[in-house]
Write a protein that holds these residues in place. Structure first.
Motif, PDB file in Angstrom:
ATOM      1  N   LYS A 298       0.841  -1.197   0.000  1.00  0.00           N
ATOM      2  CA  LYS A 298       0.000   0.000   0.000  1.00  0.00           C
ATOM      3  C   LYS A 298       0.881   1.255   0.000  1.00  0.00           C
ATOM      4  CE  LYS A 298      -3.486   2.276   2.788  1.00  0.00           C
ATOM      5  NZ  LYS A 298      -3.996   2.383   4.136  1.00  0.00           N
TER       6      LYS A 298
ATOM      7  N   GLU B 270       1.101   5.384   0.683  1.00  0.00           N
ATOM      8  CA  GLU B 270       0.474   6.516   1.363  1.00  0.00           C
ATOM      9  C   GLU B 270       1.280   7.766   1.062  1.00  0.00           C
ATOM     10  OE1 GLU B 270       0.130   5.836   5.565  1.00  0.00           O
ATOM     11  OE2 GLU B 270      -1.312   4.213   5.322  1.00  0.00           O
TER      12      GLU B 270
ATOM     13  N   LYS C 186       1.007  10.987  20.776  1.00  0.00           N
ATOM     14  CA  LYS C 186       1.600   9.646  20.758  1.00  0.00           C
ATOM     15  C   LYS C 186       2.990   9.633  21.385  1.00  0.00           C
ATOM     16  CE  LYS C 186      -0.975   7.919  16.786  1.00  0.00           C
ATOM     17  NZ  LYS C 186      -0.912   7.395  15.420  1.00  0.00           N
TER      18      LYS C 186
ATOM     19  N   TYR D  90       9.467   6.209   3.871  1.00  0.00           N
ATOM     20  CA  TYR D  90       9.704   5.202   4.909  1.00  0.00           C
ATOM     21  C   TYR D  90       8.539   4.235   4.949  1.00  0.00           C
ATOM     22  CZ  TYR D  90       6.578   7.972   7.899  1.00  0.00           C
ATOM     23  OH  TYR D  90       5.503   8.648   8.421  1.00  0.00           O
ATOM     24  N   SER D  91       8.689   3.193   5.746  1.00  0.00           N
ATOM     25  CA  SER D  91       7.648   2.176   5.877  1.00  0.00           C
ATOM     26  C   SER D  91       7.121   2.180   7.312  1.00  0.00           C
ATOM     27  CB  SER D  91       8.219   0.802   5.527  1.00  0.00           C
ATOM     28  OG  SER D  91       7.226  -0.171   5.645  1.00  0.00           O
ATOM     29  N   PRO D  92       5.920   2.775   7.531  1.00  0.00           N
ATOM     30  CA  PRO D  92       5.363   2.827   8.887  1.00  0.00           C
ATOM     31  C   PRO D  92       4.877   1.463   9.389  1.00  0.00           C
ATOM     32  CG  PRO D  92       3.844   3.820   7.332  1.00  0.00           C
ATOM     33  CD  PRO D  92       5.087   3.471   6.561  1.00  0.00           C
ATOM     34  N   SER D  93       4.641   0.540   8.465  1.00  0.00           N
ATOM     35  CA  SER D  93       4.285  -0.834   8.831  1.00  0.00           C
ATOM     36  C   SER D  93       4.706  -1.756   7.690  1.00  0.00           C
ATOM     37  CB  SER D  93       2.782  -0.957   9.126  1.00  0.00           C
ATOM     38  OG  SER D  93       2.029  -0.609   7.988  1.00  0.00           O
ATOM     39  N   ALA D  94       4.664  -3.047   7.930  1.00  0.00           N
ATOM     40  CA  ALA D  94       5.220  -4.020   6.996  1.00  0.00           C
ATOM     41  C   ALA D  94       4.644  -3.928   5.583  1.00  0.00           C
ATOM     42  CB  ALA D  94       5.027  -5.427   7.546  1.00  0.00           C
ATOM     43  N   ASP D  95       3.389  -3.566   5.437  1.00  0.00           N
ATOM     44  CA  ASP D  95       2.751  -3.576   4.122  1.00  0.00           C
ATOM     45  C   ASP D  95       2.490  -2.178   3.553  1.00  0.00           C
ATOM     46  OD1 ASP D  95       0.928  -3.011   6.119  1.00  0.00           O
ATOM     47  OD2 ASP D  95      -0.749  -3.992   5.104  1.00  0.00           O
ATOM     48  N   VAL D  96       3.159  -1.137   4.130  1.00  0.00           N
ATOM     49  CA  VAL D  96       2.907   0.241   3.708  1.00  0.00           C
ATOM     50  C   VAL D  96       4.224   0.953   3.406  1.00  0.00           C
ATOM     51  CG1 VAL D  96       1.969   2.484   4.427  1.00  0.00           C
ATOM     52  CG2 VAL D  96       0.794   0.379   5.096  1.00  0.00           C
TER      53      VAL D  96
ATOM     54  N   LYS E 112       5.421   4.926   2.571  1.00  0.00           N
ATOM     55  CA  LYS E 112       4.860   6.276   2.696  1.00  0.00           C
ATOM     56  C   LYS E 112       5.856   7.324   2.232  1.00  0.00           C
ATOM     57  CE  LYS E 112       2.547   9.175   6.097  1.00  0.00           C
ATOM     58  NZ  LYS E 112       1.892   9.156   7.396  1.00  0.00           N
TER      59      LYS E 112
END
Length: 133
Positions: free
Chosen positions: A2, A4, A28, A72-78, A80
């Protein structure tokens, strides 16, 4: 995978003859610079202006001649992309967006670079500062 996209800006002002940068204390727990997700139909510039207004209540003079992109990749499948401009804060009341931002601070360059949490924000501040002169 994905994709973003977010946009924002290194927001600055001159106070007592010295440039200061706006740093957001996020709910956060990290310290950052204003940015947010592109909404349907928005340009990069529109996103940056909207996010700054939503998060800080500030009106700014956006400068798109400076354009810095971090990926960068905020999670394994994203994956951004975040596009940053510079923006001079115009006079007016600064109010943090209660939902996401716990506090807003103006800081001189050295303090701002030391304060931000992520290396990509440090790099963005360094490049914007050098570009602004």
């Amino acid at each position: 995978m994905k994709k973003e996209k977010s946009c924002g800006a290194v927001v600055w002002r001159i106070r007592d003859g010295r440039r200061e940068y706006l740093i957001e204390h996020m709910k956060k727990g990290h310290l950052s610079i204003p940015k947010g997700h592109v909404e349907a139909g928005e340009t990069e510039e529109q996103t940056a202006l909207r996010e700054i207004r939503e998060e800080t209540n500030l009106e700014v003079r956006l400068d798109t001649r400076f354009r810095h992109v971090v990926t960068y990749s905020p999670s394994a499948d994203v994956i951004k992309d975040v596009v940053f401009f510079t923006a001079e804060a115009l006079p007016g009341p600064m109010v943090n967006q209660e939902a996401e931002v716990s506090a807003l601070s103006w800081m001189p360059y050295e303090e701002a670079v030391a304060a931000v949490t992520y290396p990509t924000d440090k790099e963005t501040l360094e490049q914007a500062h050098a570009w602004l002169g």
